[in-house]
Design an enzyme around this catalytic site. Structure first.
Site, short mmCIF file in Angstrom:
data_model
loop_
_atom_site.label_atom_id
_atom_site.label_comp_id
_atom_site.label_asym_id
_atom_site.label_seq_id
_atom_site.Cartn_x
_atom_site.Cartn_y
_atom_site.Cartn_z
N GLY A 169 0.99 -1.34 -0.16
CA GLY A 169 -0.02 0.45 0.56
C GLY A 169 0.84 1.43 -0.13
O GLY A 169 1.90 1.99 -0.97
N ALA A 405 23.30 3.89 -31.07
CA ALA A 405 23.63 3.45 -30.08
C ALA A 405 24.93 4.66 -29.57
O ALA A 405 25.21 4.08 -29.05
CB ALA A 405 23.75 1.62 -29.34
C1 HXC Z 1 -3.64 -1.69 11.25
C2 HXC Z 1 -2.10 -3.25 11.19
C3 HXC Z 1 -1.91 -3.30 9.77
C4 HXC Z 1 -2.57 -1.54 9.39
C5 HXC Z 1 -0.98 -5.31 10.14
N1 HXC Z 1 -1.52 -4.57 11.30
N2 HXC Z 1 -1.49 -4.06 8.87
N3 HXC Z 1 -2.85 -2.46 11.54
N4 HXC Z 1 -2.82 -1.09 10.78
N5 HXC Z 1 -2.47 -1.81 7.96
C6 HXC Z 1 -1.28 -5.42 12.51
C7 HXC Z 1 -2.17 -6.69 12.97
O1 HXC Z 1 -3.51 -6.39 13.32
C8 HXC Z 1 -1.21 -7.34 14.15
O2 HXC Z 1 -1.79 -7.12 15.26
C9 HXC Z 1 -0.15 -7.47 13.64
O3 HXC Z 1 -0.48 -5.64 12.78
C10 HXC Z 1 0.84 -8.31 12.76
O4 HXC Z 1 -0.58 -8.97 11.35
P1 HXC Z 1 -0.54 -10.11 11.15
O5 HXC Z 1 -1.60 -10.16 10.19
O6 HXC Z 1 -0.22 -10.77 12.69
O7 HXC Z 1 0.98 -10.58 10.67
P2 HXC Z 1 1.40 -11.38 8.70
O8 HXC Z 1 0.38 -11.92 9.25
O9 HXC Z 1 2.62 -11.03 8.90
O10 HXC Z 1 1.19 -10.81 7.95
C11 HXC Z 1 1.47 -9.02 7.89
C12 HXC Z 1 0.79 -8.43 6.09
C13 HXC Z 1 -0.42 -8.46 7.21
C14 HXC Z 1 0.48 -9.21 5.23
C15 HXC Z 1 0.86 -7.08 6.40
O11 HXC Z 1 -0.63 -7.68 8.84
C16 HXC Z 1 -1.92 -7.22 6.17
O12 HXC Z 1 -2.11 -7.09 4.92
N6 HXC Z 1 -2.10 -6.04 6.97
C17 HXC Z 1 -2.66 -5.05 5.82
C18 HXC Z 1 -2.20 -4.38 5.16
C19 HXC Z 1 -2.83 -3.25 4.51
O13 HXC Z 1 -3.92 -3.84 3.35
N7 HXC Z 1 -2.90 -1.80 4.88
C20 HXC Z 1 -3.31 -1.29 4.04
C21 HXC Z 1 -2.72 -0.76 2.41
S1 HXC Z 1 -3.42 1.14 2.13
P3 HXC Z 1 -1.23 -7.85 16.47
O14 HXC Z 1 -2.19 -6.71 17.10
O15 HXC Z 1 -2.01 -9.54 16.12
O16 HXC Z 1 0.03 -8.10 16.51
C22 HXC Z 1 -2.82 1.72 2.45
C23 HXC Z 1 -2.93 3.12 1.29
C24 HXC Z 1 -2.45 4.37 1.82
O17 HXC Z 1 -1.76 1.75 2.58
C25 HXC Z 1 -2.16 4.67 0.26
C26 HXC Z 1 -0.86 5.74 0.17
C27 HXC Z 1 -0.63 6.47 -0.77
#
Ligand code: HXC
Length: 510
Positions: A169, A405
């Site tokens: 993201g 080139a």
């Molecule tokens: C808040 C988050 C988070 C997020 C992860 N966590 N991503 N908290 N916001 N975006 C937290 C989880 O709740 C979890 O908390 C801990 O971090 C670890 O995550 P897991 O999922 O348990 O780890 P893992 O299985 O290794 O997976 C990692 C991951 C996954 C692939 C990154 O967490 C994931 O898909 N996260 C979301 C990614 C995403 O969609 N982000 C938003 C993108 S949009 P606990 O308390 O259980 O430890 C974006 C827009 C910005 O970024 C654009 C600007 C131009």
């Protein structure tokens, strides 16, 4: 007083624990270091000065007011690498998955701004899940603040990104605007949208690795500039590349003492070019035999391998090497090679790093795949980059320099400062076979005549002397003397002063 100091230490201890012991253990189980361990491995021992250790997020939605962790998921500060100042930020996956809140973004922006003010590079270490979902638009605003600083810093201080875990993201676009991105194999991946979203939108089944692993970005997309086996190797290599770079655009490249003599000759180079002009040879051998102590940091070795780019030193001072690689696709210029080298040439020009170009290029890659992909615009990037570059430019043509080139590869006509050729150089519009087939088409049925024409073309045109007679080549040099001659040329260019016409900025074909 003792109480107060103990309280400070307790607070620091709490901050150092990040998301807690269990999450730290999980990080280690995955073969990854923690954010703090990474900073310590990157910087000189004991040099790290941390800022904003006690910063907390201000979010009150989704029960977040109950979940505050000092530092808020990113470690920031400054330190030194081999005694030279650098600013760093390192995302802490153990704290809300390293996700970006408003407070987290402000910490990064603070070090970005300090780095520009004080003229030092920024190294960012990524291991994060993108926007902190609970913070909504504040998180998006935070990303944009970081992007803005990336853009304003571009060309002012070197910026390096190291991807050491998930990077999804909003997190991908800041690295994309920095000068170099490196990844760790198997434990890191980068993509705009992850496998689940891909499945929903395009119905493709992909894994994290096949969508955005190091094997994708270091080889296929060219998004990253190198991939390393593990965290430690990546950080050691970051220290190595850092030593080649100036701290800012106000500095000359760094110099380090060398025992390698400037007039060292390399007799083996006299036989580097094979007798058959169509046989390949390894251009990297030339770079390594010319550079001080053979030390060469290659950028993007596995992408666009028909061109080699990277940093070395001559007389102790950094230079950028650009060289066609006859071992891959005969060293032809295609889309990937042009993009890769153009970006490197522009980096060198931003940061006052002289460019040494070794040329053996049969031309641009023909074919629909290349033309449909926009070879015209991509090839023009390299042409544009060389033409606008005002740093010292020294060129050595080792063998083929054919057609467009020839012009592109730092020719005299694009303000090449000193242009040499080896006696084996063939500087012409094209190779003998192609040329004869066009201009003597009527004789194509007569092999004897064709052989005669080919010999005539090779004798009269496939050599460096036609160009040398016109002053397009400054001298024809013996291969074994290449290091000595290039060093002498660069010495003479130390005070080169060329400026492009005043303008807001140019409009390079993107
Ligand atoms: C808040 C988050 C988070 C997020 C992860 N966590 N991503 N908290 N916001 N975006 C937290 C989880 O709740 C979890 O908390 C801990 O971090 C670890 O995550 P897991 O999922 O348990 O780890 P893992 O299985 O290794 O997976 C990692 C991951 C996954 C692939 C990154 O967490 C994931 O898909 N996260 C979301 C990614 C995403 O969609 N982000 C938003 C993108 S949009 P606990 O308390 O259980 O430890 C974006 C827009 C910005 O970024 C654009 C600007 C131009």
């Amino acid at each position: 007083m003792q109480d107060i100091i103990e309280q400070l230490e307790a607070r620091r201890e709490r901050a150092r624990l990040g998301g807690g012991k269990q999450r730290i253990e999980r990080q280690h189980e995955k073969g990854k270091l923690t954010a703090r361990e990474r900073v310590e491995a990157l910087l000189d021992e004991g040099s790290f000065e941390e800022y904003d250790m006690f910063v907390e997020h201000q979010c009150a939605d989704f029960g977040m007011q109950e979940q505050k962790i000092p530092g808020d998921g990113v470690i920031t500060g400054q330190g030194t690498i081999n005694g030279r100042l650098v600013y760093v930020f390192s995302k802490d996956f153990t704290v809300f998955g390293g996700s970006l809140s408003k407070a987290h973004a402000a910490k990064i922006v603070k070090v970005q701004q300090m780095a520009v003010r004080n003229g030092a590079p920024v190294i960012g270490i990524f291991d994060a899940g993108g926007a902190r979902i609970q913070e909504g638009v504040d998180s998006l605003a935070g990303y944009a603040d970081i992007f803005m600083e990336n853009v304003l810093s571009s060309g002012v201080i070197p910026q390096i990104s190291v991807i050491m875990g998930p990077c999804a993201g909003g997190d991908v676009y800041s690295p994309a605007m920095t000068d170099f991105i490196f990844m760790v194999k198997d434990t890191s991946y980068m993509y705009v949208t992850g496998p689940d979203v891909v499945k929903t939108v395009t119905n493709e089944d992909v894994s994290h690795e096949s969508l955005g692993g190091a094997s994708v970005h270091a080889k296929k997309s060219g998004v990253v500039d190198g991939a390393f086996e593990n965290d430690i190797e990546a950080l050691v290599q970051m220290r190595r590349i850092f030593d080649f770079l100036p701290l800012s655009n106000k500095e000359r490249p760094p110099e380090r003492p060398t025992f390698d003599l400037p007039d060292r000759e390399e007799p083996s180079l006299d036989s580097l070019i094979p007798a058959n002009p169509n046989s390949p040879y390894d251009m990297k051998e030339l770079i390594e035999k010319v550079a001080d102590e053979g030390d060469f940091f290659e950028i993007s070795p596995d992408f666009g391998a028909n061109i080699i780019v990277g940093f070395g030193r001559l007389e102790g001072s950094t230079v950028g090497f650009v060289a066609n690689q006859p071992m891959t696709l005969a060293g032809v210029l295609d889309i990937d090679a042009s993009r890769k080298a153009a970006r490197f040439v522009r980096f060198c020009d931003c940061f006052n790093i002289p460019i040494v170009t070794f040329v053996d290029v049969p031309g641009f890659m023909p074919g629909t795949k290349q033309e449909y992909g926009g070879l015209i615009k991509h090839g023009a990037k390299l042409l544009f980059a060389y033409a606008e570059a005002t740093v010292p430019k020294v060129t050595v043509i080792t063998r083929k320099a054919y057609g467009g080139a020839y012009d592109v590869m730092s020719s005299k006509h694009l303000r090449g400062d000193v242009n040499y050729a080896w006696p084996t150089a063939e500087i012409a519009v094209m190779g003998a076979k192609g040329a004869v087939e066009i201009i003597f088409r009527k004789d194509l049925g007569d092999p004897e005549k064709i052989a005669e024409h080919t010999k005539m073309y090779e004798d009269n045109f496939a050599n460096p002397y036609v160009a040398a007679r016109k002053g397009y080549i400054d001298d024809v040099i013996r291969p074994h003397s290449t290091r000595k001659r290039v060093i002498k040329a660069l010495r003479s260019l130390r005070n080169k002063d060329v400026k492009n016409p005043p303008k807001k900025h140019d409009n390079i074909p993107l």
